[in-house]
Write an enzyme that holds these catalytic residues in place. Structure first.
Site, PDB file in Angstrom:
ATOM      1  N   ASP A 121      -7.252   2.932  -3.149  1.00 61.94           N
ATOM      2  CA  ASP A 121      -8.005   2.904  -1.894  1.00 61.94           C
ATOM      3  C   ASP A 121      -8.316   4.334  -1.464  1.00 61.94           C
ATOM      4  O   ASP A 121      -7.406   5.120  -1.183  1.00 61.94           O
ATOM      5  CB  ASP A 121      -7.182   2.192  -0.806  1.00 61.94           C
ATOM      6  N   LYS A 126      -0.987  -0.842  -4.445  1.00 59.43           N
ATOM      7  CA  LYS A 126      -2.229  -0.114  -4.109  1.00 59.43           C
ATOM      8  C   LYS A 126      -1.853   1.333  -3.839  1.00 59.43           C
ATOM      9  O   LYS A 126      -0.944   1.599  -3.049  1.00 59.43           O
ATOM     10  CB  LYS A 126      -2.866  -0.772  -2.881  1.00 59.43           C
ATOM     11  N   LYS A 183     -10.208  -7.791   6.961  1.00 57.50           N
ATOM     12  CA  LYS A 183      -9.264  -7.486   8.037  1.00 57.50           C
ATOM     13  C   LYS A 183      -9.862  -8.083   9.298  1.00 57.50           C
ATOM     14  O   LYS A 183     -10.915  -7.619   9.761  1.00 57.50           O
ATOM     15  CB  LYS A 183      -9.144  -5.968   8.231  1.00 57.50           C
ATOM     16  N   GLU A 213     -11.168   0.636  -3.802  1.00 57.67           N
ATOM     17  CA  GLU A 213     -11.513   0.195  -2.448  1.00 57.67           C
ATOM     18  C   GLU A 213     -12.166   1.342  -1.680  1.00 57.67           C
ATOM     19  O   GLU A 213     -11.644   2.458  -1.656  1.00 57.67           O
ATOM     20  CB  GLU A 213     -10.211  -0.257  -1.770  1.00 57.67           C
ATOM     21  N   SER A 265       0.857  -1.176   0.000  1.00 60.18           N
ATOM     22  CA  SER A 265       0.000   0.000   0.000  1.00 60.18           C
ATOM     23  C   SER A 265       0.900   1.236   0.000  1.00 60.18           C
ATOM     24  O   SER A 265       1.768   1.373   0.860  1.00 60.18           O
ATOM     25  CB  SER A 265      -0.871  -0.044   1.265  1.00 60.18           C
ATOM     26  N   GLY A 273      -4.492  -4.894   5.641  1.00 55.82           N
ATOM     27  CA  GLY A 273      -3.454  -4.711   6.655  1.00 55.82           C
ATOM     28  C   GLY A 273      -3.724  -3.460   7.452  1.00 55.82           C
ATOM     29  O   GLY A 273      -4.395  -2.533   6.977  1.00 55.82           O
ATOM     30  N   ASP A 275     -14.046  -2.139   2.284  1.00 52.79           N
ATOM     31  CA  ASP A 275     -13.176  -2.349   3.455  1.00 52.79           C
ATOM     32  C   ASP A 275     -13.970  -1.897   4.693  1.00 52.79           C
ATOM     33  O   ASP A 275     -14.655  -2.707   5.336  1.00 52.79           O
ATOM     34  CB  ASP A 275     -11.869  -1.544   3.242  1.00 52.79           C
ATOM     35  N   LYS A 314      -3.044   4.904  -2.380  1.00 54.26           N
ATOM     36  CA  LYS A 314      -4.024   5.632  -1.583  1.00 54.26           C
ATOM     37  C   LYS A 314      -4.440   6.852  -2.399  1.00 54.26           C
ATOM     38  O   LYS A 314      -3.574   7.551  -2.964  1.00 54.26           O
ATOM     39  CB  LYS A 314      -3.385   6.082  -0.267  1.00 54.26           C
TER      40      LYS A 314
HETATM   41  O1  SMG Z   1      -0.629  -2.879   6.698  1.00 56.77           O
HETATM   42  O2  SMG Z   1       0.169  -2.341   4.765  1.00 56.77           O
HETATM   43  C1  SMG Z   1      -0.610  -2.164   5.696  1.00 56.77           C
HETATM   44  C2  SMG Z   1      -1.591  -1.013   5.601  1.00 56.77           C
HETATM   45  C3  SMG Z   1      -2.447  -1.139   4.412  1.00 56.77           C
HETATM   46  O3  SMG Z   1      -3.468   0.726   3.403  1.00 56.77           O
HETATM   47  C4  SMG Z   1      -3.484  -0.035   4.315  1.00 56.77           C
HETATM   48  N1  SMG Z   1      -4.413   0.012   5.291  1.00 56.77           N
HETATM   49  O4  SMG Z   1      -7.666   1.229   4.493  1.00 56.77           O
HETATM   50  O5  SMG Z   1      -6.688  -0.528   3.874  1.00 56.77           O
HETATM   51  C5  SMG Z   1      -6.677   0.516   4.512  1.00 56.77           C
HETATM   52  C6  SMG Z   1      -5.471   0.986   5.311  1.00 56.77           C
HETATM   53  C7  SMG Z   1      -5.848   1.274   6.730  1.00 56.77           C
HETATM   54  C8  SMG Z   1      -4.740   1.764   7.581  1.00 56.77           C
HETATM   55  S1  SMG Z   1      -4.060   3.212   6.990  1.00 56.77           S
HETATM   56  C9  SMG Z   1      -3.156   3.990   8.206  1.00 56.77           C
HETATM   57 MG    MG Z   2      -8.669   0.189   2.895  1.00 53.49          MG
END
Ligand code: SMG
Ligand code: MG
Length: 366
Positions: free
Chosen positions: A187, A159, A261, A212, A133, A289, A237, A161
């Site tokens: 995402d 991925k 998750k 996402e 991510s 994650g 999610d 953001k």
């Molecule tokens: O563990 O690599 C990881 C984080 C992956 O982007 C990630 N998580 O919305 O999926 C999500 C985010 C939530 C936490 S972002 C601080």
């Molecule tokens: Mg997410």
């Protein structure tokens, strides 16, 4: 299983680099760990709540409080991972706190019985493909450099953001630079509304695996409208906190992919139920994650080895976020992480590292 007591341990883990999402920037990970003590040994669980209630309504101080005040005192004299959810059901919500408790109990139970998380959950693979991510950056060149580094490390899926103002342009730039074969997804962490549908249609030409959580957590009906408008598949999610939510989303046509998750849904057993439900409906799932340490990561990797996990997860290496993990580090091997085979999660905290990052401990006798 008889529980003697539970230790709540708070740790502070510096991140190698700040991680920006549509809801905020993380500089360090403030994590609550649970250590369950039983006459037959111990078990560890990691709570995935963040310091502030920005990803969802939970936060670390709140999780610690609900555990010490309500959840731990509600444990019956004899408890197993399979019965704990029922004992905690009178207390609404707080799924991340409940998941941490269930995970620690499951770890203790499996260690005592010599079985791994993977075997218990029904894993069918001994390694899982890893995605990564990538946070929101200050500039496109900075983003392209970051993605290039992750691709070179072997990550099998990227991925990005996204947020209003950081969406079409970065996706287009990554596609152009790395080509159509790169597995790419976005995402939004609930940053848009249905009024942005026309804007989000501009993502369609880029062949994303999915977008996402484009809309708010409780916008299931709006996600269904959006899914009908976009060629890009919709993944949920934050909206999916239980198997019941997954069933509703599937019936409404609100998504064709689900990010699972365990923390968000109250534990590994509910996570497995969502996996089973989605698999029966032909809905792809993948393991999300929450910037876990090796403890949470080990259990996630075991879950990601179930047969319905057909897309690479946010199951990246320890080195993605941490210079030093609190367990032996998870490392990429040709873009994959190995599924631990030892009893329980198969990993243990390294006492020296754990001591160094610990900010407080609290013992609760059961
Ligand atoms: O563990 O690599 C990881 C984080 C992956 O982007 C990630 N998580 O919305 O999926 C999500 C985010 C939530 C936490 S972002 C601080
Ligand atoms: Mg997410």
């Amino acid at each position: 299983m008889k529980v003697k007591g539970i230790e709540l341990r708070r740790i502070a883990m510096p991140l190698k680099a700040p991680f920006r999402t549509s809801f905020g920037v993380e500089y360090a990970r403030d994590i609550l760990l649970l250590r369950v003590e039983t006459p037959d040994g111990e078990g560890w669980g990691e709570c995935v709540a963040m310091s502030e209630p920005r990803y969802n309504c939970e936060y670390v101080d709140g999780a610690a409080e609900v555990l010490r005040r309500f959840l731990i005192p509600a444990l019956p004299d004899h408890v197993t991972a399979a019965t704990v959810a029922t004992a905690l059901e009178p207390f609404k919500g707080h799924r991340m706190a409940k998941a941490a408790l269930e995970s620690a109990l499951l770890d203790a139970q499996l260690r005592a019985g010599g079985e791994s998380f993977a075997s218990y959950l029904g894993a069918v693979r001994d390694r899982v493909p890893s995605g990564v991510s990538v946070g929101i950056m200050d500039s496109i060149p900075e983003l392209l450099d970051a993605v290039e580094g992750f691709v070179a490390e072997g990550y099998l899926r990227i991925k990005l953001k996204i947020a209003p103002g950081w969406d079409i342009t970065p996706i287009a730039a990554v596609r152009e630079r790395f080509g159509d074969a790169l597995l790419l997804q976005a995402d939004a962490n609930a940053a848009y509304t249905l009024a942005d549908a026309r804007h989000l249609e501009q993502l369609d030409p880029f062949g994303l695996l999915f977008i996402e959580q484009p809309l708010a957590d409780d916008d299931l009906v709006q996600h269904a409208h959006l899914a009908r408008r976009l060629a890009t598949p919709v993944c949920l999610d934050e909206s999916i906190e239980s198997a019941a939510h997954a069933a509703a989303a599937i019936s409404l046509g609100a998504c064709s992919v689900v990010n699972i998750k365990p923390g968000r849904v109250g534990g590994y057993l509910e996570a497995r139920r969502i996996h089973d439900l989605c698999r029966a409906h032909g809905i792809a799932v993948w393991c999300g994650g929450m910037i876990e340490t090796g403890i949470g990561r080990a259990a996630n990797v075991a879950l990601a080895a179930l047969p319905g996990f057909t897309l690479p997860g946010d199951t990246s290496a320890s080195s993605r976020y941490y210079a030093t993990d609190i367990t032996a580090p998870f490392a990429l091997d040709n873009g994959h992480l190995s599924v631990p085979t030892g009893p329980g999660t198969g990993v243990e905290p390294l006492p020296d590292v754990l001591a160094e990052v610990t900010t407080s401990t609290e013992w609760i006798t059961v």
